[in-house]
Design a protein around this motif. Structure first.
Motif, short mmCIF file in Angstrom:
data_model
loop_
_atom_site.label_atom_id
_atom_site.label_comp_id
_atom_site.label_asym_id
_atom_site.label_seq_id
_atom_site.Cartn_x
_atom_site.Cartn_y
_atom_site.Cartn_z
N PHE A 64 4.39 15.57 17.38
CA PHE A 64 5.03 16.37 16.80
C PHE A 64 5.62 18.04 17.66
CE2 PHE A 64 3.05 15.00 12.39
CZ PHE A 64 4.64 14.02 11.91
N GLU A 65 3.86 17.79 18.53
CA GLU A 65 4.24 19.08 19.34
C GLU A 65 5.10 18.97 20.12
OE1 GLU A 65 1.56 22.48 21.83
OE2 GLU A 65 0.52 20.97 21.26
N VAL B 241 10.52 19.82 22.67
CA VAL B 241 12.08 19.07 22.77
C VAL B 241 13.32 19.76 22.51
CG1 VAL B 241 13.35 16.89 22.50
CG2 VAL B 241 11.04 16.36 23.67
N PHE B 242 12.72 20.10 21.08
CA PHE B 242 14.66 20.60 19.71
C PHE B 242 14.38 22.14 20.50
CE2 PHE B 242 14.47 17.05 17.39
CZ PHE B 242 15.57 17.05 17.27
N GLY B 243 13.24 23.22 20.98
CA GLY B 243 12.70 24.50 21.77
C GLY B 243 13.02 25.33 20.76
N SER B 244 13.95 25.29 19.44
CA SER B 244 14.56 26.00 18.53
C SER B 244 15.13 25.83 17.45
CB SER B 244 14.52 28.12 19.11
OG SER B 244 15.64 27.66 19.22
N ALA C 209 10.73 24.84 14.43
CA ALA C 209 9.78 25.97 13.83
C ALA C 209 8.63 24.23 12.56
CB ALA C 209 11.16 26.15 12.87
N LEU C 210 9.92 23.29 12.10
CA LEU C 210 9.17 22.38 11.09
C LEU C 210 8.24 21.68 11.78
CD1 LEU C 210 9.34 20.39 8.39
CD2 LEU C 210 11.06 18.74 9.24
N PHE C 211 8.51 20.79 13.30
CA PHE C 211 7.67 20.13 13.17
C PHE C 211 6.00 20.43 14.17
CE2 PHE C 211 11.52 17.24 14.07
CZ PHE C 211 10.02 15.47 13.66
N THR C 212 6.53 22.12 14.57
CA THR C 212 5.66 22.62 14.95
C THR C 212 4.60 22.70 14.33
OG1 THR C 212 6.66 23.99 16.63
CG2 THR C 212 4.99 25.25 16.03
N TYR C 213 4.76 23.06 12.98
CA TYR C 213 4.48 23.58 11.69
C TYR C 213 2.81 21.79 11.07
CZ TYR C 213 2.75 24.28 7.02
OH TYR C 213 2.29 24.30 6.00
N LEU C 214 4.06 20.95 11.69
CA LEU C 214 2.51 20.13 11.20
C LEU C 214 1.96 18.97 12.66
CD1 LEU C 214 6.36 17.19 10.64
CD2 LEU C 214 4.77 18.11 8.57
N SER C 215 1.78 19.77 13.51
CA SER C 215 1.85 19.87 14.32
C SER C 215 -0.15 20.86 13.89
CB SER C 215 2.08 21.28 15.65
OG SER C 215 0.69 20.79 16.36
N MET C 216 -0.83 19.66 14.19
CA MET C 216 -2.46 20.49 13.52
C MET C 216 -2.92 21.24 14.61
SD MET C 216 -5.60 17.84 12.43
CE MET C 216 -4.25 16.91 11.57
N GLY C 217 -3.03 20.89 15.79
CA GLY C 217 -3.23 22.34 17.05
C GLY C 217 -3.06 24.17 16.50
#
Length: 240
Positions: free
Chosen positions: A179-180, A185-188, A193-201
């Protein structure tokens, strides 16, 4: 005694009467002990007692340990033929899953409590933030809850414990790395933002520094709820 408590009691008795549980605990302490105190990048690598590094070691060790604890949770019930027998009793699927979940979570919490000598040693060697210490352990419990729910879901899919382990591990890799990576890859933008939110870290990293945000707590609870709900759905469907 409620059905959930009965299952918790049964699961804990089975776990602590099994040599495998003590082997898992021993491996956990050997790995964390070596990395924390004897590896080339130990807790004093930065020249100061580092709680963040300590909790980071626990964090990644749990990533591998929890799937081992969960892989038999339902798979063995299916393999031994006790899965169908359980539901001839007055027990509901959610009670069954909650009992399994909290029994494994208690095993993880006990394991973390046994790491307190690590924490106490650091406090005796240098100044540490006690609030950050409490938050760090809380963060590890929340992350473990997510791993456990993923493991129970994976174990509900198959009677093969090895398959359950690798499915749990694969799900964990998505939440820890992929997810991170996709967000990068999408950058911004919204997708990033969605995949950043899904990242557990993304949600754990600040907790050992003493920062707990409501959105992080909601994230962890949501992940646990999602995977237990998926496990309940699958169990209910396979019983039909």
């Amino acid at each position: 005694m409620s059905a959930v408590n009965v299952i918790i009691d049964k699961e804990l008795k089975v776990a602590f009467n099994s040599l495998a549980t003590y082997i898992i605990y021993t491996v956990f302490f050997c790995i964390t002990g070596f990395i924390c105190w004897f590896s080339w990048k130990n807790v004093f690598y930065t020249g100061q007692a580092s709680l963040s590094y300590l909790f980071n070691v626990f964090y990644w060790t749990l990533f591998f340990m929890v799937p081992v604890l969960t892989m038999k949770s339902i798979s063995d019930e299916r393999k031994d033929g006790t899965f169908e027998l359980l539901f001839t009793k007055p027990i509901k699927p959610w009670q069954f899953l909650c009992g399994k979940f909290f029994a494994i979570l208690l095993q993880v919490i006990l394991c973390l409590l046994l790491t307190l000598p690590y924490y106490i040693t650091l406090t005796s060697l240098g100044h540490v933030d006690y609030a950050a210490g409490i938050c760090g352990y809380l963060g590890l419990i929340l992350v473990s809850g997510c791993y456990i729910s993923m493991g129970i879901f994976a174990s509900s899919l198959t009677s093969n414990t090895i398959v359950a382990f690798f499915v749990t591990f694969a799900i964990g890799i998505w939440f820890q790395f992929l997810f991170e990576f996709i967000a990068g890859v999408f950058g911004s933008g919204f997708i990033a933002a969605l995949f950043t939110y899904l990242s557990m870290g993304e949600h754990f990293d600040a907790i050992p520094r003493g920062v707990i945000d409501t959105k992080d707590f909601v994230y962890f609870v949501s992940i646990v709820t999602l995977f237990l709900a998926l496990a309940r759905y699958y169990i209910s469907r396979t019983r039909a």
